[in-house]
Design an enzyme around this catalytic site. Structure first.
Site, short mmCIF file in Angstrom:
data_model
loop_
_atom_site.label_atom_id
_atom_site.label_comp_id
_atom_site.label_asym_id
_atom_site.label_seq_id
_atom_site.Cartn_x
_atom_site.Cartn_y
_atom_site.Cartn_z
N PRO A 21 42.93 6.88 60.07
CA PRO A 21 42.59 5.88 59.06
C PRO A 21 43.82 5.49 58.26
O PRO A 21 44.68 6.31 57.98
CB PRO A 21 41.57 6.61 58.18
CG PRO A 21 41.81 8.06 58.42
CD PRO A 21 42.29 8.18 59.84
N GLU A 22 43.92 4.21 57.94
CA GLU A 22 45.05 3.73 57.14
C GLU A 22 44.86 4.14 55.68
O GLU A 22 43.77 4.52 55.25
CB GLU A 22 45.16 2.21 57.26
CG GLU A 22 45.18 1.70 58.70
CD GLU A 22 46.56 1.32 59.20
OE1 GLU A 22 47.47 1.14 58.38
OE2 GLU A 22 46.71 1.18 60.43
N LYS A 71 47.82 9.25 53.33
CA LYS A 71 46.64 9.65 54.08
C LYS A 71 46.10 11.01 53.64
O LYS A 71 45.25 11.60 54.32
CB LYS A 71 46.95 9.63 55.58
CG LYS A 71 47.36 8.23 56.05
CD LYS A 71 47.57 8.15 57.54
CE LYS A 71 47.98 6.73 57.91
NZ LYS A 71 48.08 6.54 59.38
N ASN A 181 49.22 2.01 61.96
CA ASN A 181 49.60 1.14 63.06
C ASN A 181 49.31 -0.33 62.78
O ASN A 181 50.05 -1.22 63.21
CB ASN A 181 48.88 1.58 64.34
CG ASN A 181 49.72 1.36 65.57
OD1 ASN A 181 50.89 0.98 65.49
ND2 ASN A 181 49.14 1.59 66.72
N ARG A 277 52.98 5.64 70.10
CA ARG A 277 51.93 4.78 69.56
C ARG A 277 52.03 3.40 70.16
O ARG A 277 53.11 2.94 70.53
CB ARG A 277 52.03 4.70 68.03
CG ARG A 277 52.00 6.02 67.31
CD ARG A 277 50.69 6.77 67.53
NE ARG A 277 49.56 6.02 66.99
CZ ARG A 277 49.19 6.04 65.72
NH1 ARG A 277 49.86 6.76 64.84
NH2 ARG A 277 48.15 5.36 65.31
#
Length: 290
Positions: A21-22, A71, A181, A277
């Protein structure tokens, strides 16, 4: 504060890649916990049993508040000794906050009062810390654009002395905390920066523009619960195109749009792997650094 009657916080999944999760998601969760429990004496349990000793220590204490740093989620209880619950959801963790319900599934941590309950499942970390231990964690965490006390110059110093690609540096949580991302791909597109540009080749003014944009975009995410990065002239309404369909929600320029035409120039958006990624970019709008 979030002001929602029932908030589900969980990383989303996609057939191509699972994502953490961002940062805006964790800030919304902190707000939901404060809305539900701040100032209240709460029942703290570990139905699964893996946090039982720590939960017993906190049970019956007052929940002072919650905050996010990148985070990382921190919940503060008025208990003797160690009183801070440090949570990192990781890839599969989820935290639900809403009206009180029976326990379902493997709940690591439950917080409840007479009205609401919050259930944590599958986190990467759920641990009880002292103030000193939390300070040690913070020493490893970078600048969070959502927080008003963030220091963008600290992040700049790390970027300016690095030869690593800016597309890698933005995802380094010891530099820019909470940037994931999606925000990485979108902010670089919005500023027409090739993701492979070495950090030490980035101008300070360019970094300032990136940071200021992250502040706006990520705080908007806290307010709306979705990531929208397109400018007014590129919205579905302005362009006469259908809205984006993706579980992440929001309108974006390049993230998970590989194989589709760029909304600005029409060039096919590309995808590659960078530091393990998926990276998305437009090869025309974000020309390679020379």
């Amino acid at each position: 504060m979030v002001g929602l009657p029932d908030l589900l916080i969980a990383p989303f999944h996609h057939v191509r890649e699972a994502e953490l999760p961002e940062g805006h998601v964790i800030h919304r969760l902190a707000g939901a916990i404060e809305d539900a429990f701040a100032g209240e004496e709460v029942t703290v349990t570990s139905p699964q049993g893996r946090f039982a000793v720590e939960a017993a220590h906190l049970n019956g204490s007052r929940l002072r508040g919650a905050q996010a740093w990148g985070k990382h989620l921190l919940i503060d209880f008025a208990a003797e000794g160690a009183h801070l619950v440090h949570i990192h959801l990781g890839l599969i963790g989820r935290f639900t906050v809403g009206p009180i319900t029976p326990v379902h599934g493997q709940v690591r941590l439950r917080i409840e009062d007479a009205v609401s309950s919050a259930d944590l499942r599958g986190p990467q970390w759920c641990r009880l810390l002292s103030d000193e231990e939390w300070e040690a964690v913070l020493s490893t965490v970078g600048s969070d654009p959502i927080r008003p006390d963030a220091d963008p110059e600290k992040a700049w110093r790390a970027i300016h002395r690095s030869t690593r690609a800016i597309g890698v540096l933005l995802m380094d949580q010891s530099i820019t905390a909470g940037v994931g991302n999606i925000y990485r791909a979108e902010v670089l597109f919005r500023h027409r920066i090739d993701p492979m540009t070495p950090g030490n080749r980035l101008a300070h003014a360019t970094w300032q523009a990136i940071w200021e944009d992250l502040v706006v975009l990520m705080r908007r995410g806290v307010a709306t619960g979705r990531i929208d990065t397109v400018r007014p002239e590129h919205t579905p309404e302005a362009m006469g195109r259908p809205p984006r369909l993706d579980r992440h929600g929001g309108e974006v320029y390049v993230y998970r749009r590989d194989g589709q035409p760029c909304l600005v120039c029409g060039t096919t958006v590309r995808r590659t792997n960078l530091a393990g990624r998926h990276l998305f970019w437009c090869p025309r709008c974000q020309r390679r650094h020379r």
